[in-house]
Design an enzyme around this catalytic site. Structure first.
Site, PDB file in Angstrom:
ATOM      1  N   ARG A 259      -1.759   3.638   7.889  1.00  0.00           N
ATOM      2  CA  ARG A 259      -2.982   2.969   8.059  1.00  0.00           C
ATOM      3  C   ARG A 259      -2.717   1.875   9.276  1.00  0.00           C
ATOM      4  NH1 ARG A 259      -1.404  -2.543   6.381  1.00  0.00           N
ATOM      5  NH2 ARG A 259      -0.099  -2.330   4.482  1.00  0.00           N
ATOM      6  N   HIS A 263      -4.307  -3.598   4.589  1.00  0.00           N
ATOM      7  CA  HIS A 263      -4.231  -3.316   3.776  1.00  0.00           C
ATOM      8  C   HIS A 263      -5.066  -3.557   2.825  1.00  0.00           C
ATOM      9  CE1 HIS A 263      -2.483  -2.227  -0.951  1.00  0.00           C
ATOM     10  NE2 HIS A 263      -3.453  -2.644  -1.465  1.00  0.00           N
ATOM     11  N   TYR A 273       4.642  -7.809   8.192  1.00  0.00           N
ATOM     12  CA  TYR A 273       5.698  -7.063   8.531  1.00  0.00           C
ATOM     13  C   TYR A 273       6.343  -5.664   8.661  1.00  0.00           C
ATOM     14  CZ  TYR A 273       1.063  -5.229   5.796  1.00  0.00           C
ATOM     15  OH  TYR A 273       0.129  -4.653   5.741  1.00  0.00           O
TER      16      TYR A 273
END
Length: 360
Positions: A259, A263, A273
């Protein structure tokens, strides 16, 4: 025992048909799709990329509520759905609204779902689907039940569900695939491995080398597929559907994808991250780019056609968000009334109280 494990893991090689350069590398599994089918699939993927971009913008404007970006996962989502029929039953996760839309959910209702309006969860009668599941992995146990119901009714249809890599860490995941396997239920379980469960990388979620191998313990057929490859996803899904309707049981398909966005739009920052180099590498595998190259080489897709799809998508979205904005606002009495067929005494009192407030 270590040798047995490694032997199992080594069998789950990545299944690919169309490489990153838009060239066929596995002729035996090239789908038998007409030029019109290929163009329709590209149209849906392009349309969905625009929908994602506009939905992010609408969310930032405060016109949408919960939204989980989909860019990068179009092949995993739409090529799999393209291999299904209208009679198949869809049980999506919260990132899988695009499949619902192509299953027949009106776009304005998809926006109402994002706004948290109950009307966004009311599927039209001819749309075989449940509303997107927010609880991680819960749709897996639901899918096992729906699939068993289809089998007992003698339907030539399958129940199809999706979760992310994080969903495989939930108990519902194991219960769902085990139940479906035990009863040879016609189900297809997708694991869209986009590398991170919110911010947790796959290698911190499980010691398994692949997620597809988790189906071995349940005794069900499993595939590991290049989730950025439209042909590989379509071929694997079609094969899984054939197996299911022929009474050969469920299938677990891991689509390895990515993706590009966060999120969800609820404050997640992927730069905390994920590295820029990682994203750049995955962008080279973009499902739209490689599919576009293939279609251009065949001479059946052009920049003008793609621009027309983009303009049509923008127009549809503009109309649908306006319809969603003008839809009757959800009231407290709606929420109370939707909870029970017959209201208990305490809620009857609250219903009357809020009816009075809302009438002023």
């Amino acid at each position: 025992m270590k040798d047995v494990l490694e032997n199992i893991e080594d069998q789950f090689e990545m299944f690919q048909v169309l490489d990153e350069n838009g060239e066929i590398v596995n002729e035996d599994w090239k789908p038998d799709l007409s030029d019109d089918d290929l163009k329709e699939l590209m149209r849906r993927m392009t349309y969905t990329r625009v929908l994602d971009q506009r939905s992010i913008a609408l969310n930032r404007q405060g016109r949408l509520g919960f939204y989980a970006p989909t860019a990068g996962q179009e092949a995993s989502q739409l090529a799999s759905h393209f291999a299904l029929t209208k009679e198949d039953y869809l049980l999506p996760a919260y990132r899988d609204v695009p499949q619902l839309i192509w299953q027949g959910l009106p776009l304005y209702q998809a926006f109402l779902f994002s706004k948290g309006h109950y009307a966004g969860n009311q599927m039209p009668e001819d749309v075989h689907a449940l509303s997107p599941q927010i609880i991680i992995g819960a749709q897996y146990t639901q899918t096992a039940g729906v699939a068993l119901g289809l089998k007992k009714r003698g339907k030539q249809a399958v129940a199809v569900t999706y979760t992310g890599d994080g969903g495989t860490s939930q108990g519902d995941f194991y219960e769902g695939i085990n139940f479906a396997g035990a009863y040879s239920a016609p189900a297809i379980f997708f694991v869209q491995n986009n590398q991170f469960a919110i911010s947790v990388p796959v290698n911190m979620q499980t010691n398994a080398k692949t997620l597809a191998q988790k189906g071995v313990a349940a005794g069900i057929a499993s595939f590991r597929v290049d989730g950025m490859d439209v042909f590989a996803v379509y071929a694997a899904t079609k094969k899984a559907r054939e197996r299911a309707v022929n009474g050969e049981g469920p299938t677990l398909i891991e689509t390895e994808t990515y993706r590009y966005g966060p999120h969800t739009m609820a404050g997640d920052d992927p730069t905390r991250y994920r590295t820029e180099d990682m994203t750049n590498e995955w962008e080279k595998k973009d499902p739209l780019i490689r599919f576009r190259k293939y279609l251009n080489d065949k001479g059946i897709w052009s920049e003008d056609e793609e621009n027309q799809v983009i303009e049509n998508a923008k127009a549809d979205i503009k109309k649908a968000i306006k319809e969603a904005d003008n839809y009757p606002k959800q009231k407290v009495t709606d929420l109370i009334g939707n909870m029970f067929e017959e209201l208990p005494h305490n809620l009857q009192e609250q219903m009357e109280e809020y009816k009075e407030k809302e009438s002023k």
